[in-house]
Scaffold this motif. Structure first.
Motif, short mmCIF file in Angstrom:
data_model
loop_
_atom_site.label_atom_id
_atom_site.label_comp_id
_atom_site.label_asym_id
_atom_site.label_seq_id
_atom_site.Cartn_x
_atom_site.Cartn_y
_atom_site.Cartn_z
N LEU A 1 0.86 -1.18 0.00
CA LEU A 1 0.00 0.00 0.00
C LEU A 1 0.90 1.24 0.00
CD1 LEU A 1 -0.99 -2.24 2.35
CD2 LEU A 1 -3.03 -0.79 2.31
N PHE B 1 -3.30 1.59 -4.14
CA PHE B 1 -3.09 0.14 -4.13
C PHE B 1 -2.77 -0.34 -5.54
CE2 PHE B 1 -6.13 1.25 -0.91
CZ PHE B 1 -5.79 0.50 0.19
N THR C 1 -4.92 6.57 0.12
CA THR C 1 -4.13 5.35 -0.01
C THR C 1 -4.22 4.83 -1.45
OG1 THR C 1 -4.65 4.80 2.26
CG2 THR C 1 -3.75 3.04 0.91
N CYS D 1 -5.74 -6.51 3.44
CA CYS D 1 -5.13 -5.37 2.74
C CYS D 1 -6.16 -4.69 1.83
CB CYS D 1 -3.92 -5.83 1.94
SG CYS D 1 -2.51 -6.32 2.96
N SER D 2 -6.97 -5.49 1.13
CA SER D 2 -7.98 -4.93 0.24
C SER D 2 -9.02 -4.13 1.03
CB SER D 2 -8.68 -6.05 -0.54
OG SER D 2 -7.76 -6.77 -1.32
N TRP E 1 -8.92 -0.37 1.44
CA TRP E 1 -9.33 0.56 0.39
C TRP E 1 -10.28 1.60 0.98
CZ3 TRP E 1 -10.82 -3.25 -4.18
CH2 TRP E 1 -9.64 -3.85 -4.68
#
Length: 454
Positions: free
Chosen positions: A332, A423, A421, A410-411, A414
């Motif tokens: 990220l 990605f 942020t 991690c997703s 978002w």
């Protein structure tokens, strides 16, 4: 006059550039082109490919490389020696025979070197009581990983390569021979050397020069501490050895190619990836790097003399690859202002998500890209507000399902994470292969060299 043999280093790893190898064949006036493709982990990856497809398991680029190199090599009379056979040298040789026929190069003699693969003999080794202690960690519970083993290849000497050349091979396809056996084999063949004590210094010299050039551009300016001074590295020439029967040698490169060969590029690679410089242990012998004399002999020419060695060891290094769980990974990026603070808050948020998701892991690792990714805790804290910071997380798990939780967490940042942020594509979980290096008796290993003719 002292007889000399010229050997070019055509590849330093799987993925290396092909154009310098072509340049060597076009302009290098070579007797041999030696090509190293393998690293320790590579064998486990190739063995997995072979298990899925019995015709795979060699370096996938090899056929196209030979399609480009074979016509030039046959025309110039240069013989090619490589370890691109990986976990399946026979399938590689059969494919190269097809390529030679497609190119109209009938009569090309391709040698298959086998004998390094001990995967089917591991239980025999265990039953014999051979000490298989892990050389890196000291662990001795080999039985504990036995049912997860996917590859077991021993670093072999150059005797089978020399045998193949004695049988007039134009191309030699080996698996896990030692990297510098690709150079030692042709030299021993050319000069008719044997492994008796009288030849120990000369074989030590061949091991020394093989070690210097085996990573190709690393001897002509690549990875140098003076890289900023190296000219035209985008078209770097790969190194050439001029090796004399008196065991002296010159390291050079093609005139006009990029990069540089000087005493320091040679010294830098002489000490690359070694332990005790007085005992560089290889299957062909034990080289002593502390005696070698290195002198510049002109532009891009370095002369080496007084190279010495001792007889070959009674044991060979066996590297066992085994399935070692999964890795879940995320990346990220956070923008100015307060980029580092945003990344630190995101790390805290991810840890909370891992706990809430019940993640079961062996290890969790974070890097702040731009702050401490390369030097870890030794990195100084930034004294300014960086323009951007990356956060990388890597988690080792036992199962793919647990690693998948990392990708999902991690997703979820978002929307759950800091504003701004950025990605990339979510990173899929991937299997991890561990390595178990150990020693086996030399007498346990038998190599063969067989000729296939196109």
């Amino acid at each position: 006059m002292t007889k000399h043999v010229r050997l070019g280093a055509g590849s330093g790893f799987w993925g290396d550039a092909l154009d310098p190898a072509v340049e060597l064949l076009e302009k290098g006036d070579l007797d041999y082109l030696s090509m190293d493709y393998l690293a320790e982990l590579t064998m486990a990856l190739l063995q997995r490919q072979k298990l899925k497809n019995p015709k795979a398991g060699y370096i996938p680029d090899l056929p196209e490389h030979m399609r480009a190199l074979l016509p030039l090599a046959r025309q110039s009379g240069t013989r090619i020696v490589c370890n691109g056979g990986g976990a399946n040298p026979r399938a590689a040789a059969e494919r190269i025979r097809e390529v030679a026929r497609e190119l109209g190069l009938g009569g090309t003699r391709i040698a298959v070197i086998e004998g390094d693969d001990l995967l089917s003999r591991l239980d025999e080794l265990v039953a014999s009581g051979t000490d298989l202690t892990n050389l890196d960690t000291g662990e001795n519970n080999f039985v504990g990983i036995r049912n997860r083993v996917v590859a077991a290849n021993v670093y072999t000497d150059s005797s089978a390569i020399a045998s193949a050349l004695e049988q007039d091979a134009h191309v030699v396809i080996a698996g896990r021979v030692s990297d510098n056996a690709l150079y030692v084999g042709p030299i021993m063949h050319e000069f008719g050397w044997s492994y008796d004590e009288a030849h120990s210094d000369r074989i030590g010299a061949a091991i020394t020069v093989g070690h210097i050039v085996e990573c190709a551009a690393a001897a002509t300016g690549g990875m140098s501490s003076r890289f900023a001074e190296m000219p035209n590295m985008g078209r770097a020439g790969f190194p050439i050895i001029e090796f004399g029967e008196d065991a002296n040698a010159v390291i050079t490169k093609v005139d006009g190619s990029g990069g540089r060969v000087d005493a320091f590029t040679v010294k830098e690679h002489l000490v690359y990836e070694i332990g005790d410089p007085s005992r560089y242990i290889m299957p062909d012998g034990v080289a002593d790097f502390t005696t070698v004399r290195i002198e510049e002999a002109g532009p891009d020419r370095v002369h080496l003399s007084n190279m010495t060695g001792r007889p070959r060891p009674d044991q060979l290094k066996l590297v066992v690859g085994y399935e070692d769980g999964w890795i879940g990974e995320g990346m990220l990026f956070f923008p100015w202002p307060y980029a580092l603070e945003r990344a630190q808050k995101a790390k805290q948020t991810l840890m909370e998500r891992f706990e809430r998701l019940g993640l079961k892991s062996d290890a969790v690792h974070f890097d702040f890209v731009g702050v401490d990714m390369l030097h870890g805790p030794a990195s100084p804290a930034p004294d300014h507000d960086p323009a951007e910071i990356g956060l990388r997380v890597a988690v080792h798990t036992e199962t793919k399902a647990e690693a998948e939780k990392v990708r999902r967490a991690c997703s979820q940042l978002w929307i759950m994470g800091p504003g701004g942020t950025a990605f990339g594509t979510p990173i899929k979980p991937r299997p991890v292969y561990g390595l178990w290096p150990t020693l086996v008796p030399r007498f346990f290993v038998t190599q063969t060299a067989e000729i296939l003719e196109a």
